[in-house]
Design an enzyme around this catalytic site. Structure first.
Site, PDB file in Angstrom:
ATOM      1  N   ARG A  66       4.119  -8.209  -7.744  1.00 45.67           N
ATOM      2  CA  ARG A  66       4.968  -8.045  -6.567  1.00 45.67           C
ATOM      3  C   ARG A  66       5.865  -6.813  -6.691  1.00 45.67           C
ATOM      4  O   ARG A  66       6.176  -6.145  -5.694  1.00 45.67           O
ATOM      5  CB  ARG A  66       5.814  -9.311  -6.408  1.00 45.67           C
ATOM      6  CG  ARG A  66       6.695  -9.371  -5.188  1.00 45.67           C
ATOM      7  CD  ARG A  66       7.472 -10.680  -5.189  1.00 45.67           C
ATOM      8  NE  ARG A  66       8.530 -10.711  -4.196  1.00 45.67           N
ATOM      9  CZ  ARG A  66       9.662 -11.398  -4.329  1.00 45.67           C
ATOM     10  NH1 ARG A  66       9.868 -12.108  -5.435  1.00 45.67           N
ATOM     11  NH2 ARG A  66      10.572 -11.383  -3.390  1.00 45.67           N
ATOM     12  N   HIS A  70       6.846  -3.955  -3.778  1.00 47.99           N
ATOM     13  CA  HIS A  70       8.229  -3.718  -3.367  1.00 47.99           C
ATOM     14  C   HIS A  70       8.684  -2.303  -3.716  1.00 47.99           C
ATOM     15  O   HIS A  70       9.554  -1.751  -3.053  1.00 47.99           O
ATOM     16  CB  HIS A  70       9.148  -4.761  -4.008  1.00 47.99           C
ATOM     17  CG  HIS A  70       9.078  -6.087  -3.328  1.00 47.99           C
ATOM     18  ND1 HIS A  70      10.194  -6.780  -2.885  1.00 47.99           N
ATOM     19  CD2 HIS A  70       8.018  -6.859  -2.983  1.00 47.99           C
ATOM     20  CE1 HIS A  70       9.823  -7.907  -2.314  1.00 47.99           C
ATOM     21  NE2 HIS A  70       8.500  -7.980  -2.370  1.00 47.99           N
ATOM     22  N   ASN A  97      14.868  -8.476  -2.801  1.00 49.34           N
ATOM     23  CA  ASN A  97      14.473  -8.175  -4.184  1.00 49.34           C
ATOM     24  C   ASN A  97      15.221  -8.991  -5.229  1.00 49.34           C
ATOM     25  O   ASN A  97      14.957  -8.856  -6.432  1.00 49.34           O
ATOM     26  CB  ASN A  97      14.674  -6.687  -4.477  1.00 49.34           C
ATOM     27  CG  ASN A  97      13.676  -5.814  -3.742  1.00 49.34           C
ATOM     28  OD1 ASN A  97      12.556  -6.228  -3.481  1.00 49.34           O
ATOM     29  ND2 ASN A  97      14.090  -4.608  -3.396  1.00 49.34           N
ATOM     30  N   HIS A 195      -0.972 -13.126  -2.851  1.00 50.34           N
ATOM     31  CA  HIS A 195      -0.289 -14.423  -2.836  1.00 50.34           C
ATOM     32  C   HIS A 195      -1.115 -15.496  -3.527  1.00 50.34           C
ATOM     33  O   HIS A 195      -0.712 -16.658  -3.582  1.00 50.34           O
ATOM     34  CB  HIS A 195       0.027 -14.838  -1.401  1.00 50.34           C
ATOM     35  CG  HIS A 195       1.073 -13.982  -0.748  1.00 50.34           C
ATOM     36  ND1 HIS A 195       1.386 -14.057   0.596  1.00 50.34           N
ATOM     37  CD2 HIS A 195       1.888 -13.020  -1.265  1.00 50.34           C
ATOM     38  CE1 HIS A 195       2.326 -13.184   0.876  1.00 50.34           C
ATOM     39  NE2 HIS A 195       2.652 -12.544  -0.228  1.00 50.34           N
TER      40      HIS A 195
END
Length: 331
Positions: A66, A70, A97, A195
């Site tokens: 992830r 980000h 975050n 995911h």
């Protein structure tokens, strides 16, 4: 004659300037094996550390993957997500975050690479390589990572708030968000497959259960009722912000089970369910919901990760190679 001279001058100017523009547009200057001469053991060192980490803490695979998303969606793939701010105004301090974990793993890899090849391997490339290695470590695909990125020197909380796509976005907003980064609708649905691993706090989706579209005591009608009932057992209305598996029963293994869940309207986030609201994304979900689609999904995921890794990169003389990933060299 004068006009022709002006046009020729402008053309030559563009020829000279264009490569520098491309540095921040489409990954110009990146290629696999960038460190083959300057630090040939860079990827082997990183892989060894990541395999050790995942063997002990497989739940870190999701957060470490992830981190790459980000990072790239804010200022491009420049490791700005790793920078600290003494006044808590960096990207990592933005609400989306605050649940990121594993920053110490990037420090561990960077320390090892600084010992082997001081000042050579960028933190931005470390983020990209680790994303690949954690996926491979939990049963997912392996792809050639393009390297050659340099590190950014700016990290902004406000930019993170603006740039990161919310898990509650509609399909049209999701597509627009990806298009702004030069990514396709296929990249959107493929990268959503990340995911398949990881966990989420209830706060990221609890409105779907109790406060849909801002109306109290209403639930998202697109969410499968049985799945919703199970989620409510973990995420009570005013209870603690506990953790929930994004891919129940398979959250530590990278596979195609995520698409089966989405096809049954059991995606944890509204953005997961939104994939059923567009013909292209729905078609991909339906085609990859079965185990026999694993090979094509794995190939597509590697391709889309390479595409993501080209977003807004700094190469050449732009940016820097940080000595410590959490702070710029001038500090």
């Amino acid at each position: 004659m004068a006009s022709l001279k002006i046009i020729t001058t402008l053309f030559l100017h563009l020829v000279i300037v264009m490569p520098f523009i491309l540095h921040g547009v489409n990954g110009y200057g990146l290629h696999p094996g960038f460190y083959s001469t300057s630090c040939p053991q860079a990827e082997a060192i990183t892989k060894k550390i990541i395999n050790e980490v995942i063997a002990i803490a497989p739940s870190l695979s999701g957060p470490l993957l992830r981190m790459f998303f980000h990072d790239c969606f804010v200022r491009g793939c420049d490791a700005s997500i790793l920078l600290d701010s003494p006044i808590k105004q960096a990207e990592k301090d933005a609400p989306p975050n605050l649940t990121l974990r594993g920053f110490q793993i990037f420090d561990r890899v960077k320390d090892a690479l600084e010992q082997a090849c001081p000042g050579i391997v960028s933190c931005a490339d470390i983020v990209a390589i680790i994303a690949r290695d954690v996926v491979a470590a939990v049963g997912g695909p392996y792809w050639e990572v393009e390297t050659g990125r340099r590190d950014g020197i700016i990290s902004s909380l406000n930019e993170a708030l603006i740039s990161l796509p919310s898990p509650s976005l509609t399909i049209n907003s999701l597509k627009a968000s990806f298009q702004q980064k030069g990514l396709t609708t296929k990249d959107l649905v493929v990268l959503s497959g990340a995911h398949s691993i990881g966990i989420s706090h209830c706060s990221s989706f609890i409105d779907r259960l109790y406060n849909y579209t801002g109306i109290d005591n209403t639930s998202d009608p697109t969410l499968d009722p049985e799945y919703m009932a199970r989620l409510k057992l973990s995420c009570t209305k005013n209870g603690p912000n506990v953790l929930v598996e994004m891919d129940p029963g398979s959250y530590k293994t990278f596979d195609v089970h995520y698409y089966e869940l989405v096809s049954k309207r059991r995606g944890l986030f509204q953005s997961d369910t939104a994939l059923l609201d567009d013909p292209e994304t729905k078609g991909y979900v339906e085609a990859h919901r079965y185990d026999n689609s694993r090979e094509t999904f794995f190939h597509d995921f590697g391709t889309s990760m390479v595409n993501l890794g080209r977003v807004g990169v700094l190469t050449g003389n732009f940016g820097e190679i940080r000595k410590v990933c959490s702070k710029v060299n001038s500090l």
